[in-house]
Enzyme design. Structure first.
Site, short mmCIF file in Angstrom:
data_model
loop_
_atom_site.label_atom_id
_atom_site.label_comp_id
_atom_site.label_asym_id
_atom_site.label_seq_id
_atom_site.Cartn_x
_atom_site.Cartn_y
_atom_site.Cartn_z
N LYS A 123 0.84 -1.21 0.00
CA LYS A 123 0.00 0.00 0.00
C LYS A 123 0.88 1.26 0.00
CE LYS A 123 -0.43 -0.57 4.97
NZ LYS A 123 -1.28 -1.12 6.04
N TYR B 24 13.02 31.14 5.74
CA TYR B 24 11.74 31.76 6.14
C TYR B 24 11.67 31.93 7.65
CZ TYR B 24 9.76 30.80 1.51
OH TYR B 24 9.49 30.76 0.17
C1 LIG Z 1 -0.46 -2.06 6.71
C2 LIG Z 1 -1.01 -3.39 7.04
C3 LIG Z 1 -0.15 -4.48 7.25
C4 LIG Z 1 1.36 -4.37 7.26
O1 LIG Z 1 1.76 -3.70 8.44
P1 LIG Z 1 3.31 -3.52 8.79
O2 LIG Z 1 3.31 -3.03 10.19
O3 LIG Z 1 3.84 -2.51 7.84
O4 LIG Z 1 3.94 -4.84 8.63
C5 LIG Z 1 -0.73 -5.72 7.45
N1 LIG Z 1 -2.08 -5.86 7.48
C6 LIG Z 1 -2.93 -4.82 7.30
C7 LIG Z 1 -4.40 -5.05 7.36
C8 LIG Z 1 -2.42 -3.56 7.09
O5 LIG Z 1 -3.26 -2.53 6.93
#
Ligand SMILES: *Cc1c(COP(=O)(O)O)cnc(C)c1O
Length: 383
Positions: free
Chosen positions: A49, A276
C-alpha cells in the site's frame, strides 16, 4: 526563441532531477526471502500500500511476482487496478473497505475483496450473481482495532451468513493487530485468542477451510504462533523495523537511499539569518551549501533545526526552516563543491542516517517518513 538557440534537444533522462530515491531491489529480494524462510510453511502476502511504502508500487510488485509471492496486499481499489494494468497476475487482496459501486470493478479486475459486514457480504453476493461470476472474498474480523470488520463477539452470525452465500468464495478470514510492535504483548495475545476462537468456529462451519491470517511485521518478529496460514509483512519487507523496541528476530536491511546534490555554495556572515522566518543565524562566518529538496518532496518541515545530512562522509546540520524545495546546510569550515552528493537517508562509509532518525526529528514513525516521500522524487532501481 527557437530550439536552435538552446542547442540540441536532449532526453529527459539526461536532465533527471538529482534529488532521487535509489532503491536496491536485491535487498528487498533478500528481505522477502528471509521472511519467507522464517515463517514457512505459512504463506506470505507482502503489503504494497501507499506506493509500496514509498518504494514504487509497480516495480516492487513485479519483483515479488517474479519471486513467486503467494499474494499481494494493497489498501485501496485503485492500487489493485494499477497492478492489474501493469501485468501483475498473482492474487491481490484490497485491505480497505468497499464503498459505493466498487464491487463490479473489483470483479472486473479479479481483485480479492475484504467483506467487513454482513450487509457488504450480501451486496457482493448479489452483484456476483447478476454478473454470473464468483467473487473472492476475505472476511474481516475486528479483534481489538475498532476500525473495520465484524466484532469478534458477533463473528458467528457473520460466518453463518458467509456459509449461505452462493456466489462468493470465502478464501480467507483475517484480523489486524493494534500493538504487535510493542514490548508488552498482552494486548496482542488477547487479540490472537479472540481470533483463535473465531477460527475454531469457522473450522466447524466451512467445508473448504479459508486461509486465516493476522500477523503484520510486529507479530512476525515477535509472535511466531500467530503466523497461521499466511502473514502480511509491510514495513519490514523494506528493511525498516516497525518500532525501536521490537525484537529484531529477522535481520532485514533498508533498501532505500535518499540523495541529492550540492547546487550552491556561499559564505554566510554573522547576523545574516537563514530561511523563512529568519529562525537561525550565526555569530561568525560559516560556509553553507544549498540542496534542492524540501517538504514538497516529503522532507518534513517539522524536522527544521534537528535534521542532519551527510556530505563527503560527514554529518552536517540543516539550518533555518526547511523550505518547500530547498534546504541550507552548515558545513562550518569544511569544503564542499557543486555536484557533491548529499545523503538524506542512507550511508556513506561509517556515517549513516536512518529512516528512524528522520522519524524522531519529525516526531513521527518511520511509516510516515517513507510514505511521505513524494512522487516528485524520481525512483532509481538497482537490480
Ligand atoms: C499495513 C497493514 C499491514 C502491514 O503492516 P506492517 O506493520 O507494515 O507490517 C498488514 N495488514 C494490514 C491489514 C495492514 O493494513
Amino acid at each position: 526563441m527557437n530550439n536552435a538557440s538552446i542547442g540540441p534537444i536532449i532526453s529527459l533522462d539526461e536532465v533527471i532531477r538529482p534529488t532521487q530515491l535509489l532503491i536496491d531491489l536485491r535487498i528487498i529480494k533478500e528481505n522477502f526471502l528471509k521472511i519467507k524462510e522464517y515463517v514457512k510453511p505459512s504463506k506470505v502476502m507482502p503489503i504494497l500500500k501507499a506506493n509500496a511504502y514509498g518504494h514504487g508500487l509497480i516495480k516492487i510488485a513485479q519483483l515479488l511476482q517474479d519471486l513467486n509471492a503467494d499474494y499481494l496486499g494493497v489498501a485501496v481499489l485503485e492500487e489493485g487496478i494499477l497492478l492489474r494494468q501493469h501485468g501483475i497476475k498473482i492474487p491481490i487482496l484490497v485491505l480497505g473497505g468497499i464503498w459505493g459501486n466498487q464491487i463490479p470493478i473489483f470483479l472486473k479486475y479479479n481483485l480479492t475483496m475484504t467483506a467487513s459486514s454482513i450487509e457488504k457480504l450480501k451486496q457482493i453476493d448479489e452483484v456476483a450473481e447478476q454478473l454470473k461470476v464468483k467473487a473472492i472474498v476475505h472476511l474481516k474480523i475486528d479483534t481489538g482495532m475498532e476500525r473495520i470488520g465484524v466484532h469478534y463477539y458477533n463473528a458467528k452470525d457473520f460466518l453463518n451468513a458467509a456459509v449461505k452465500t452462493k456466489n462468493v468464495i470465502i478464501e480467507g478470514i483475517y484480523s489486524h493487530f493494534a500493538n504487535s510492535e510493542k514490548k508488552d504483548l498482552s494486548y496482542t495475545e488477547l487479540q490472537l485468542n479472540r481470533f483463535l476462537e473465531v477460527i475454531n468456529y469457522a473450522q466447524k462451519v466451512f467445508k473448504e477451510q479459508p486461509l486465516f491470517h493476522i500477523s503484520n511485521s510486529g507479530a512476525i518478529l515477535q509472535m511466531p504462533k500467530a503466523n497461521l496460514d499466511m502473514v502480511r509483512p509491510g514495513i519490514m519487507l523494506y528493511g525498516v523495523y516497525p518500532s525501536k523496541e521490537v525484537q529484531k528476530s529477522i535481520e532485514v536491511k533498508p533498501a532505500l537511499t535518499w540523495k541529492s546534490i550540492v547546487v550552491y555554495f556561499k559564505v554566510i556572515k554573522p547576523n545574516h539569518p537563514v530561511g523563512y522566518g529568519s529562525t537561525w543565524q550565526t555569530d561568525h562566518n560559516i560556509r553553507a551549501v544549498t540542496v534542492p529538496v524540501g517538504y514538497g518532496d516529503g522532507y518534513m518541515r517539522n524536522m527544521s533545526h534537528k535534521a542532519e545530512v551527510i556530505i563527503r562522509g560527514k554529518r552536517y546540520p540543516v539550518i533555518g526552516t526547511i523550505s518547500m524545495d530547498q534546504i541550507v546546510v552548515n558545513i562550518e569550515n569544511d569544503s564542499a563543491y557543486n555536484g557533491d552528493e548529499v545523503i538524506l537517508i542512507g550511508s556513506d562509509g561509517n556515517c549513516e542516517i536512518t529512516v528512524e532518525e528522520l522519524a524522531d526529528w519529525a516526531g513521527t514513525i518511520p511509516y510516515e517518513i517513507l510514505t511521505n516521500i513524494n512522487t516528485r522524487v524520481p525512483r532509481i532501481y538497482i537490480e
